[in-house]
Design a protein around this motif. Structure first.
Motif, PDB file in Angstrom:
ATOM      1  N   SER A 100       6.754   3.382   9.229  1.00 36.80           N
ATOM      2  CA  SER A 100       7.978   3.079   8.631  1.00 36.80           C
ATOM      3  C   SER A 100       7.989   1.994   7.491  1.00 36.80           C
ATOM      4  O   SER A 100       6.884   1.431   7.225  1.00 36.80           O
ATOM      5  CB  SER A 100       8.963   2.195   9.678  1.00 36.80           C
ATOM      6  OG  SER A 100       8.445   1.097   9.946  1.00 36.80           O
ATOM      7  N   ASN A 101       9.158   1.902   6.595  1.00 35.40           N
ATOM      8  CA  ASN A 101       9.019   0.885   5.448  1.00 35.40           C
ATOM      9  C   ASN A 101       8.979  -0.272   6.068  1.00 35.40           C
ATOM     10  O   ASN A 101       8.224  -1.214   5.542  1.00 35.40           O
ATOM     11  CB  ASN A 101      10.304   1.346   4.694  1.00 35.40           C
ATOM     12  CG  ASN A 101      10.345   2.306   3.849  1.00 35.40           C
ATOM     13  OD1 ASN A 101       9.098   3.024   3.431  1.00 35.40           O
ATOM     14  ND2 ASN A 101      11.437   2.862   3.713  1.00 35.40           N
ATOM     15  N   LYS A 102       9.526  -0.529   7.076  1.00 37.66           N
ATOM     16  CA  LYS A 102       9.423  -2.059   7.737  1.00 37.66           C
ATOM     17  C   LYS A 102       8.117  -2.639   8.106  1.00 37.66           C
ATOM     18  O   LYS A 102       7.556  -3.590   7.670  1.00 37.66           O
ATOM     19  CB  LYS A 102      10.635  -2.108   9.145  1.00 37.66           C
ATOM     20  CG  LYS A 102      10.514  -3.357   9.714  1.00 37.66           C
ATOM     21  CD  LYS A 102      11.509  -3.570  10.973  1.00 37.66           C
ATOM     22  CE  LYS A 102      11.663  -4.931  11.401  1.00 37.66           C
ATOM     23  NZ  LYS A 102      10.356  -5.164  12.015  1.00 37.66           N
ATOM     24  N   LYS A 103       7.228  -1.621   8.575  1.00 39.49           N
ATOM     25  CA  LYS A 103       5.909  -1.848   9.132  1.00 39.49           C
ATOM     26  C   LYS A 103       5.238  -2.089   7.909  1.00 39.49           C
ATOM     27  O   LYS A 103       4.092  -2.998   7.848  1.00 39.49           O
ATOM     28  CB  LYS A 103       5.394  -0.939   9.971  1.00 39.49           C
ATOM     29  CG  LYS A 103       6.132  -0.806  11.425  1.00 39.49           C
ATOM     30  CD  LYS A 103       5.266   0.008  12.366  1.00 39.49           C
ATOM     31  CE  LYS A 103       5.715   0.158  13.654  1.00 39.49           C
ATOM     32  NZ  LYS A 103       5.120   1.139  14.622  1.00 39.49           N
ATOM     33  N   PHE A 104       5.469  -1.381   6.930  1.00 41.34           N
ATOM     34  CA  PHE A 104       4.580  -1.632   5.720  1.00 41.34           C
ATOM     35  C   PHE A 104       4.892  -2.898   4.870  1.00 41.34           C
ATOM     36  O   PHE A 104       3.879  -3.798   4.482  1.00 41.34           O
ATOM     37  CB  PHE A 104       5.202  -0.384   4.428  1.00 41.34           C
ATOM     38  CG  PHE A 104       4.597  -0.607   3.219  1.00 41.34           C
ATOM     39  CD1 PHE A 104       3.069  -0.254   3.000  1.00 41.34           C
ATOM     40  CD2 PHE A 104       5.113  -1.235   2.287  1.00 41.34           C
ATOM     41  CE1 PHE A 104       2.450  -0.426   1.718  1.00 41.34           C
ATOM     42  CE2 PHE A 104       4.621  -1.276   0.963  1.00 41.34           C
ATOM     43  CZ  PHE A 104       3.196  -0.850   0.775  1.00 41.34           C
TER      44      PHE A 104
END
Length: 493
Positions: A346-350
């Motif tokens: 996900s973008n959040k994890k990135f």
């Protein structure tokens, strides 16, 4: 803010009155961001720049404006009637196939008239970027002299002339902006020695690969009679190269501490009246998504991280703990590193991953790292005995990148004032235009204390790239060079 109502009348637009016909800079369609999406900004729209000098010996200063690909540089002649007329030059028309980024008038062959040196660049291809010499016949007609200039190719940014070896003729430093196609790699700059009107490349190693240079000025800073070289650029500190009898020296103590920035322009003047030269240094400003400070620097990481045979240039910024995080979004990251195969859900994890977590130690091996800690347009104050102090300018001076600097006693009170112009539209689409500057006039109230005045009515709109102050009758004219825009002329009331 200055309250004196007379300041409102400092400038009068006389463009239509003085120009026989409209003069425009017409930028070509090349967009290096389309080919190199990792660039923090376009490097291909750096003009126009201007040069001032009396080319035909009539006692009146004339003006040369650099051109772009398929638009030749333009020479405007000042006439005794007050009008400015274009001078068609065959030599310029024959060399209109590259972006021109710098120009200077100088007597190259010591025949007592002003010749013209023009450098090209634009980040398209170094193979099409040259330094050209045009000799003046004494009447203002120029001839291209290919054999008098060495065959060098570079994406140039600036020209600085001085007699560096005290042999009686003028030499030229040519600053390099970048290596086209490989942003971040340090390009080669040149020192061209003048030998009886013929230039030879004679670049000492210390001046060869300085950095991503944007501007340079010669000035004798140590009083030994030889001009020293002050250089600014992107991802580099303000640097001084001292000239010891024609030999150049450089060490860490010849850089201004904590001055690594995205410097854009450089002008000199004695701002505090103490008899030595100070400098106004344009910078990126504080009004963009790109941020840098001593506590949280911005970094450029250059390497072939995904091992696809092409160099990558990644922007990172340190957090309060010193850990670096990508400036790019996950989508931008994947675009820059098409062969990067680290899975992210996900973008959040990135967003939670640091640069050193995203790129392994083996992938980072051999990485070229550059740093920036100062984005404020500033004064470089010469305190004597080789000591310099950096002082940020106030308010609207930081509203956009600054490319045009004019130092002049605009208020006629005996003290030099500072006019700043800027703006940059060549940004990645999701970053937006940087157009917060409408002309910033800084009035010199006392020694190094400047009060800000913002001209009303949108005086200096568009992408300002250069100012030129030209004596005219009993006053001065301010020429305003704008990228892909109409040339403006203001009379100083």
């Amino acid at each position: 803010m200055v309250s004196n109502p007379q300041i409102v009348k400092l400038f009068s637009d006389v463009s239509a009155e003085l120009l026989k016909q409209e003069v425009r800079h017409e930028e070509d369609t090349f967009n290096d961001l389309a080919l190199q999406p990792y660039l923090p900004r376009t490097l291909s729209k750096e003009g126009p720049k201007m040069a001032v000098g009396d080319v035909n010996g009539d006692g009146l200063e004339d003006l040369f404006i650099t051109g772009v690909k398929n638009q030749a540089g333009q020479l405007l002649l000042q006439t005794k009637t007050g009008k400015w007329i274009p001078s068609t030059q065959k030599a310029f028309l024959e060399n209109k196939y590259s972006e021109e980024v710098a120009a200077v008038f100088v007597d190259v062959d010591q025949d007592h008239d002003l010749d013209l040196i023009v450098a090209s660049g634009g980040n398209q291809s170094a193979d099409s970027s040259f330094v050209r010499l045009y000799l003046n016949d004494g009447k203002g007609t120029f001839t291209f002299e290919k054999e008098r200039m060495p065959d060098i190719s570079l994406n140039a940014s600036c020209l600085a002339v001085a007699d560096v070896d005290k042999d009686g003729d003028m030499d030229v430093f040519v600053g390099a902006r970048s290596v086209p196609g490989t942003y971040g790699v340090t390009p080669k700059s040149y020192l061209l020695k003048n030998e009886k009107g013929f230039f030879k490349a004679a670049t000492p190693e210390v001046l060869s690969k300085i950095g991503l240079i944007t501007d340079a000025i010669w000035q004798d800073l140590d009083g030994n009679g030889y001009p020293d070289l002050v250089v600014v650029g992107e991802w580099m500190p303000i640097s001084i190269f001292y000239n010891r009898g024609g030999k150049f020296t450089y060490s860490d103590n010849q850089t201004i501490p904590n001055s690594e920035g995205w410097w854009t322009a450089l002008k000199k003047a004695d701002l505090d009246g103490d008899g030595d030269m100070d400098f106004v240094v344009g910078n990126w400003g504080l009004n963009s998504e790109y941020k840098a400070s001593l506590e949280q620097p911005m970094y450029l990481q250059v390497n072939d991280f995904d091992r696809n045979g092409s160099l990558d240039a990644l922007l990172t910024r340190a957090d309060a703990d010193g850990e670096q995080y990508p400036v790019a979004t996950r989508q931008e990251w994947k675009q820059q590193l098409p062969n990067w195969n680290t899975p992210l859900l996900s973008n959040k994890k990135f967003a939670e991953k640091s640069f050193h977590q995203l790129i392994t130690a083996s992938q980072r091996r051999g990485t070229l790292e550059k740093k920036a800690v100062e984005f404020r347009t500033s004064l470089l104050i010469n305190e004597g005995n080789g000591n310099f102090r950096l002082q940020a300018l106030p308010g609207n001076a930081q509203n956009s990148p600054i490319f045009g600097i004019a130092i002049h006693d605009f208020t006629k009170d005996g003290k030099p004032d500072i006019l700043l112009g800027g703006n940059l539209w060549g940004m990645p689409i999701d970053r937006g235009r940087l157009d917060g500057n409408r002309g910033t006039l800084l009035i010199n109230e006392s020694r190094l204390k400047f009060s800000e005045y913002k001209p009303s009515g949108g005086l200096l709109t568009g992408q300002i790239r250069d100012f030129a102050l030209v004596p005219y009758l009993s006053q001065y004219l301010l020429f305003v060079g704008r990228n892909n825009g109409r040339l403006l002329i203001y009379a100083l009331d």
